[in-house]
Design an enzyme around this catalytic site. Structure first.
Site, PDB file in Angstrom:
ATOM      1  N   HIS A  92      29.408  41.659  34.557  1.00 16.82           N
ATOM      2  CA  HIS A  92      28.881  40.491  34.735  1.00 16.82           C
ATOM      3  C   HIS A  92      29.155  39.361  33.400  1.00 16.82           C
ATOM      4  O   HIS A  92      29.435  40.315  32.347  1.00 16.82           O
ATOM      5  CB  HIS A  92      27.135  40.477  34.730  1.00 16.82           C
ATOM      6  CG  HIS A  92      26.584  39.037  35.243  1.00 16.82           C
ATOM      7  ND1 HIS A  92      26.556  37.871  34.431  1.00 16.82           N
ATOM      8  CD2 HIS A  92      26.297  38.668  36.643  1.00 16.82           C
ATOM      9  CE1 HIS A  92      26.133  36.949  35.126  1.00 16.82           C
ATOM     10  NE2 HIS A  92      25.888  37.497  36.444  1.00 16.82           N
TER      11      HIS A  92
ATOM     12  N   ASP B 295      24.635  42.598  43.059  1.00 17.14           N
ATOM     13  CA  ASP B 295      25.257  42.822  44.482  1.00 17.14           C
ATOM     14  C   ASP B 295      25.320  44.409  44.705  1.00 17.14           C
ATOM     15  O   ASP B 295      25.788  44.668  45.802  1.00 17.14           O
ATOM     16  CB  ASP B 295      26.546  42.126  44.488  1.00 17.14           C
ATOM     17  CG  ASP B 295      26.246  40.667  44.338  1.00 17.14           C
ATOM     18  OD1 ASP B 295      25.611  40.281  45.231  1.00 17.14           O
ATOM     19  OD2 ASP B 295      27.076  39.871  43.637  1.00 17.14           O
TER      20      ASP B 295
HETATM   21  N1  CMC Z   1      35.629  46.961  37.443  1.00 16.77           N
HETATM   22  C1  CMC Z   1      36.530  47.447  36.493  1.00 16.77           C
HETATM   23  N2  CMC Z   1      36.647  47.006  35.402  1.00 16.77           N
HETATM   24  C2  CMC Z   1      36.064  45.597  35.000  1.00 16.77           C
HETATM   25  C3  CMC Z   1      34.950  45.247  36.157  1.00 16.77           C
HETATM   26  C4  CMC Z   1      34.763  45.844  37.110  1.00 16.77           C
HETATM   27  N3  CMC Z   1      33.956  45.683  37.994  1.00 16.77           N
HETATM   28  N4  CMC Z   1      34.250  44.266  35.636  1.00 16.77           N
HETATM   29  C5  CMC Z   1      35.148  43.985  34.386  1.00 16.77           C
HETATM   30  N5  CMC Z   1      36.003  44.948  34.089  1.00 16.77           N
HETATM   31  C6  CMC Z   1      37.005  44.919  33.104  1.00 16.77           C
HETATM   32  C7  CMC Z   1      38.146  44.183  32.876  1.00 16.77           C
HETATM   33  O1  CMC Z   1      39.477  44.703  33.468  1.00 16.77           O
HETATM   34  C8  CMC Z   1      38.054  43.731  31.579  1.00 16.77           C
HETATM   35  O2  CMC Z   1      39.002  44.877  30.916  1.00 16.77           O
HETATM   36  P1  CMC Z   1      39.749  44.847  29.536  1.00 16.77           P
HETATM   37  O3  CMC Z   1      39.072  44.119  28.544  1.00 16.77           O
HETATM   38  O4  CMC Z   1      40.454  46.102  29.273  1.00 16.77           O
HETATM   39  O5  CMC Z   1      41.142  43.733  30.235  1.00 16.77           O
HETATM   40  C9  CMC Z   1      36.799  43.907  31.044  1.00 16.77           C
HETATM   41  O6  CMC Z   1      36.017  44.837  31.769  1.00 16.77           O
HETATM   42  C10 CMC Z   1      36.181  42.413  30.842  1.00 16.77           C
HETATM   43  O7  CMC Z   1      36.322  41.879  32.295  1.00 16.77           O
HETATM   44  P2  CMC Z   1      36.475  40.319  32.696  1.00 16.77           P
HETATM   45  O8  CMC Z   1      37.259  40.111  33.714  1.00 16.77           O
HETATM   46  O9  CMC Z   1      37.057  39.827  31.380  1.00 16.77           O
HETATM   47  O10 CMC Z   1      34.956  39.958  32.591  1.00 16.77           O
HETATM   48  P3  CMC Z   1      34.653  38.507  33.174  1.00 16.77           P
HETATM   49  O11 CMC Z   1      33.369  37.794  32.506  1.00 16.77           O
HETATM   50  O12 CMC Z   1      35.708  37.548  33.195  1.00 16.77           O
HETATM   51  O13 CMC Z   1      34.204  38.854  34.685  1.00 16.77           O
HETATM   52  C11 CMC Z   1      33.097  39.531  36.750  1.00 16.77           C
HETATM   53  C12 CMC Z   1      33.026  39.004  35.132  1.00 16.77           C
HETATM   54  C13 CMC Z   1      31.702  39.700  37.190  1.00 16.77           C
HETATM   55  C14 CMC Z   1      34.000  38.636  37.327  1.00 16.77           C
HETATM   56  C15 CMC Z   1      33.790  40.706  36.791  1.00 16.77           C
HETATM   57  O14 CMC Z   1      32.967  42.062  36.066  1.00 16.77           O
HETATM   58  C16 CMC Z   1      34.036  41.398  37.804  1.00 16.77           C
HETATM   59  O15 CMC Z   1      35.007  41.295  38.601  1.00 16.77           O
HETATM   60  N6  CMC Z   1      33.103  42.283  38.677  1.00 16.77           N
HETATM   61  C17 CMC Z   1      33.306  42.622  40.059  1.00 16.77           C
HETATM   62  C18 CMC Z   1      32.660  41.614  40.980  1.00 16.77           C
HETATM   63  C19 CMC Z   1      31.415  41.386  41.154  1.00 16.77           C
HETATM   64  O16 CMC Z   1      30.576  42.457  41.129  1.00 16.77           O
HETATM   65  N7  CMC Z   1      30.925  40.152  41.059  1.00 16.77           N
HETATM   66  C20 CMC Z   1      29.353  39.581  41.193  1.00 16.77           C
HETATM   67  C21 CMC Z   1      29.154  39.165  39.820  1.00 16.77           C
HETATM   68  S1  CMC Z   1      27.139  39.246  39.688  1.00 16.77           S
HETATM   69  C22 CMC Z   1      26.767  38.049  40.993  1.00 16.77           C
HETATM   70  C23 CMC Z   1      27.293  36.748  40.760  1.00 16.77           C
HETATM   71  O17 CMC Z   1      26.874  35.962  39.547  1.00 16.77           O
HETATM   72  O18 CMC Z   1      27.756  36.089  41.677  1.00 16.77           O
END
Ligand code: CMC
Length: 436
Positions: free
Chosen positions: A306, A363
């Protein structure tokens, strides 16, 4: 933080006021920076940008805290109802008995769609995703309420807010019936909010769906947990559209579109698809986790991570309990729940997830509850949208009630071509490769 912040750009110092929120959150107000220095701030993805001051929802992502209007989410999930929580979010206080009755009555009075709206559903193919139908129909319904346009007054807002909260559920149920080729079931005024939604989804024309209290409560809790989450992607979208003085229905329809994506509300659907694939392939989740950690693979552990929570999402904690309770009372054993629990345990003990502070989010378990209730996967994000509607409406209200509100209009750092001149067609060489 009382003193202004100081910023040195090219040897010149600028003073910027600081802001402290009621829970001590600190910010630097850069609104005068460009006028002073010709510089803007650049923050792709807005991870460090506060787009507004808001009095609706408080999140402390480090400590895993979520409060609506100051009240902890755990208390609301245990003691409140979705309708009461909606009132709290929109009007800022828990309703008295009389206020609750008036609000409930207003939801009931506004539960039916304009009868002509039914014909609009017929234009969609059976395969249409219900989120596409939902956003289109919310926008289309604004055509039936001329009161949405023109100068705003609070009485008119109250009716439109009730109409939207009530009708989003009617539209959602109608789009499900349409996708299954089933006749539409109208709402029953005697039923409460969540009962009525289940009735419109699952009753037959001559046989009412049997409402089980534990099912109603589980779904009502899901709605409460999704009701607001401060400046997430869809809520920021609603505020952005509202800032142009577009009407409430147009702003909410834009919110539905933003919610649809798998990185936001679409994640609940993506979690179940992921768990189903894992189950069908005979994996216990470990192969998938390995792929999710591999930077060469595009896989992510859906339902994990998140932007704000760097701790267990408090909603996920509540949902996990609701999930266990519901499956036990319905006597359902779902292999996907076993896989999900195993994956959670593995991920929480894996350096990759620990170092990046990736925990289950709202989720991760919600889809398993919805499957148990009989809600089809393609409706999961629609359920999220029904729940989020009071949050969108509260944020819309905060924008339009603010006399100092300005249109949201970020800037950019341009990195494209410098000035160049038009080339006649016969003198051009192909520079752009066509994607196949
Ligand atoms: N699985 C594997 N790696 C992950 C995941 C995951 N679910 N989430 C983040 N990472 C890694 C990412 O690859 C990155 O690694 P590195 O630093 O080595 O490049 C690091 O963690 C930081 O991730 P980010 O993408 O920069 O984080 P963000 O804040 O931009 O994204 C997120 C947040 C929720 C989009 C992401 O964690 C994600 O894609 N999660 C899966 C989708 C999900 O469950 N979404 C629902 C969010 S909660 C409900 C809502 O608010 O809608």
């Amino acid at each position: 933080m009382k003193k202004p912040a100081k910023l040195d750009i090219d040897g010149k110092e600028y003073e910027l006021p600081t802001v402290v929120g009621t829970e001590g959150e600190k910010g630097v107000d850069v609104s005068s920076l460009r006028a002073q220095s010709q510089c803007i701030t650049l923050d792709e993805g807005y991870a460090n940008t506060g787009s507004c001051k808001s009095a609706i929802t408080y999140i402390d992502g480090e400590r895993g805290i979520l409060r609506y209007r100051g009240i902890p989410i755990e208390e609301l999930a245990e003691k409140s109802s979705f309708v009461e929580t909606a009132y709290l979010l929109i009007y800022g206080e828990l309703p008295t008995r009389a206020q609750f009755r008036d609000f409930s009555n207003s939801l009931t009075e506004n539960e039916n769609l304009h009868e002509d709206m039914k014909y609009h559903f017929e234009g969609f193919p059976y395969t249409a995703h219900p989120m596409a139908i939902l956003s289109s129909m919310i926008n289309a319904s604004s055509c039936f309420y001329p009161g949405l346009m023109g100068t705003r007054d609070s009485q008119r807002f109250d009716v439109q807010a009730s109409r939207l909260i009530s009708q989003v559920r009617t539209i959602a149920a109608f789009s499900y019936r349409k996708s299954r080729g089933l006749p539409i079931i109208y709402p029953k005024p005697l039923y409460k909010y969540t009962e009525n939604f289940l009735h419109m989804m699952f009753s037959d024309v001559y046989l009412d769906y049997e409402l089980k209290p534990e099912v109603v409560r589980a779904l009502d809790t899901i709605f409460i947990l999704h009701a607001d989450h401060e400046q997430n992607c869809s809520t920021s979208t609603v505020r952005m559209v509202a800032s142009s003085q577009a009407n409430l229905f147009a702003s909410a329809a834009a919110g539905v579109c933003a919610l649809w994506g798998p990185l936001h509300g679409g994640a609940n659907q993506a979690v179940i698809s992921m768990l189903e694939d894992i189950h069908e392939s005979g994996d216990d989740g470990s192969r998938f986790i390995a792929a999710a950690k591999d930077k060469k693979s595009s896989k992510r552990l859906m339902g994990f991570g998140h932007r704000v929570y760097k701790n267990y999402d408090p909603r996920a904690r509540i949902i996990k309990k609701v999930c266990d309770r519901l499956l036990n009372s319905l006597n359902i054993s779902d292999p996907l729940l076993d896989i999900a629990k195993k994956m959670e345990e593995t991920a929480l003990n894996d350096d990759y997830f620990v170092e990046r502070k990736l925990y289950p989010n709202v989720d991760f378990y919600s889809g398993i509850i919805m499957r148990a209730i009989g809600i089809p996967t393609e409706m999961f994000t629609v359920i999220f949208a029904i729940g989020r509607m009071p949050g969108w409406i509260s944020n819309y209200k905060e924008v339009v009630d603010n006399p100092r509100s300005r249109i949201y209009r970020p800037r950019q750092i341009y990195v494209g071509e410098k000035e160049r001149h038009y080339v006649p067609v016969d003198e051009r060489t192909a520079k752009v490769k066509k994607s196949r």
